[in-house]
Design a protein around this motif. Structure first.
Motif, PDB file in Angstrom:
ATOM      1  N   ALA A  31       0.842  -1.196   0.000  1.00  0.00           N
ATOM      2  CA  ALA A  31       0.000   0.000   0.000  1.00  0.00           C
ATOM      3  C   ALA A  31       0.876   1.245   0.000  1.00  0.00           C
ATOM      4  CB  ALA A  31      -0.928   0.013   1.204  1.00  0.00           C
ATOM      5  N   TYR A  33       0.490   5.661  -0.268  1.00  0.00           N
ATOM      6  CA  TYR A  33      -0.402   6.822  -0.249  1.00  0.00           C
ATOM      7  C   TYR A  33       0.389   8.092  -0.565  1.00  0.00           C
ATOM      8  CZ  TYR A  33      -3.149   3.836   2.998  1.00  0.00           C
ATOM      9  OH  TYR A  33      -3.858   2.818   3.605  1.00  0.00           O
ATOM     10  N   TYR A  48      -4.105   6.615  -3.702  1.00  0.00           N
ATOM     11  CA  TYR A  48      -3.787   5.392  -2.961  1.00  0.00           C
ATOM     12  C   TYR A  48      -3.547   4.263  -3.940  1.00  0.00           C
ATOM     13  CZ  TYR A  48      -5.077   1.186  -0.170  1.00  0.00           C
ATOM     14  OH  TYR A  48      -5.125  -0.042   0.447  1.00  0.00           O
ATOM     15  N   GLN A  50      -2.708   0.114  -4.102  1.00  0.00           N
ATOM     16  CA  GLN A  50      -2.725  -1.124  -3.318  1.00  0.00           C
ATOM     17  C   GLN A  50      -2.431  -2.282  -4.266  1.00  0.00           C
ATOM     18  OE1 GLN A  50      -2.078  -3.388  -1.112  1.00  0.00           O
ATOM     19  NE2 GLN A  50      -3.436  -2.433   0.380  1.00  0.00           N
ATOM     20  N   ASP A  56      -6.743   4.378  -6.324  1.00  0.00           N
ATOM     21  CA  ASP A  56      -7.838   5.254  -5.910  1.00  0.00           C
ATOM     22  C   ASP A  56      -7.363   6.688  -6.097  1.00  0.00           C
ATOM     23  OD1 ASP A  56      -9.748   5.624  -2.785  1.00  0.00           O
ATOM     24  OD2 ASP A  56      -9.655   6.858  -4.573  1.00  0.00           O
ATOM     25  N   GLY A  99      -5.193  -3.810   6.540  1.00  0.00           N
ATOM     26  CA  GLY A  99      -5.589  -2.463   6.923  1.00  0.00           C
ATOM     27  C   GLY A  99      -5.338  -2.145   8.366  1.00  0.00           C
TER      28      GLY A  99
ATOM     29  N   SER B  90      -9.273   2.442   9.564  1.00  0.00           N
ATOM     30  CA  SER B  90      -9.054   1.471   8.512  1.00  0.00           C
ATOM     31  C   SER B  90      -9.817   0.211   8.862  1.00  0.00           C
ATOM     32  CB  SER B  90      -7.557   1.172   8.355  1.00  0.00           C
ATOM     33  OG  SER B  90      -7.335   0.353   7.227  1.00  0.00           O
ATOM     34  N   LYS B  96      -7.894   1.162   2.278  1.00  0.00           N
ATOM     35  CA  LYS B  96      -7.071   2.317   2.588  1.00  0.00           C
ATOM     36  C   LYS B  96      -7.419   2.885   3.944  1.00  0.00           C
ATOM     37  CE  LYS B  96      -9.783   6.057   0.503  1.00  0.00           C
ATOM     38  NZ  LYS B  96      -9.903   6.966  -0.656  1.00  0.00           N
ATOM     39  N   THR B  97      -6.410   3.493   4.551  1.00  0.00           N
ATOM     40  CA  THR B  97      -6.577   4.180   5.823  1.00  0.00           C
ATOM     41  C   THR B  97      -7.075   5.587   5.546  1.00  0.00           C
ATOM     42  OG1 THR B  97      -4.806   2.890   6.828  1.00  0.00           O
ATOM     43  CG2 THR B  97      -5.391   4.966   7.895  1.00  0.00           C
TER      44      THR B  97
END
Lengths: 114, 109
Positions: A31, A33, A48, A50, A56, A99, B90, B96-97
């Motif tokens: 992941a 960000y 984001y 993943q 995203d 997560g 999350s 996603k966080t």
């Protein structure tokens, strides 16, 4: 690596120029960000990634912003035709797929558009 | 939709006073909640997570599912607690966080 690494640490660019910001996540973290932090403000989510899933992109503020992640590792955030309001600290973070794990942040790139 | 709300942008308290940074979330499932902290000129870092039920630097946070809250508390604030605090949400499974907008805590001498 020891942690999330971002480069450059500081970038001053002229209005209208394109810039590229780089993020090297922690090895094995799927992941990734990108966030933006304007002076004295909170975190603004940008994008984001993943694993191999489609990113995203819901936080990108305009079509001047784009990001890619090559080979599931290094990511580049590109801002085209920079504007003064793009001036901010751009933060990258990475985490494991689950997560419920911690997100590790880089030191950020401070972008100043003059 | 998942959302994290931190209603206070700025919280100012005197040294030695109790402090509570509020965090409310919206999520229908079983959330994972975190508090992150960013001290001046340092990286944003994890402070604590609800599953650990631990106290870090005197801070605790209890997940209240009924009120959908995860407030961060410390009985006696110290000047070195001055920082930006972010609540985050999350869930397991690669989602996603999501971070709140943050609360800046200023502890006055």
């Amino acid at each position: 690596g020891a942690g999330v690494s971002q480069s450059p640490s500081n970038k001053v660019t002229e209005k209208g120029k394109d810039v590229e910001l780089r993020c090297d996540p922690i090895s094995g973290h799927t992941a990734l960000y990108w966030y933006r932090q304007s002076l004295g403000q909170g975190l603004e989510f940008l994008i984001y990634f993943q694993g191999n899933s489609a990113p995203d992109k819901s936080g990108l503020p305009s079509d001047r912003f784009s990001a890619e992640r090559t080979g599931g590792s290094v990511s580049t955030l590109t801002i085209q035709r920079t504007q003064q309001e793009d001036s901010a600290v751009y933060l990258c973070a990475s985490s494991e797929q689950r997560g419920d794990t911690e997100a590790f942040f880089g030191q950020g790139t401070r972008l100043t558009v003059v | 939709a998942q959302r994290v709300t931190q209603p206070e942008k700025l919280l100012s308290v005197f040294k030695g006073a109790p402090v509570e940074l509020k965090c409310n979330y919206s999520y229908s499932g079983s959330p994972e909640l975190f508090w992150y902290v960013q001290y001046s000129r340092q990286r944003l870092q994890l402070l604590l997570r609800h599953i650990s039920r631990e106290s870090i630097k005197g801070f605790t946070a209890d997940l209240n599912k009924g009120e959908t809250s995860f407030h961060l508390k410390k009985p006696f604030a110290q000047e070195e607690d001055s920082a930006m605090y972010y609540c985050a949400l999350s869930r397991s499974g690669g989602f996603k966080t999501i971070f709140g907008a943050g609360t800046r805590l200023f502890v006055k001498a």
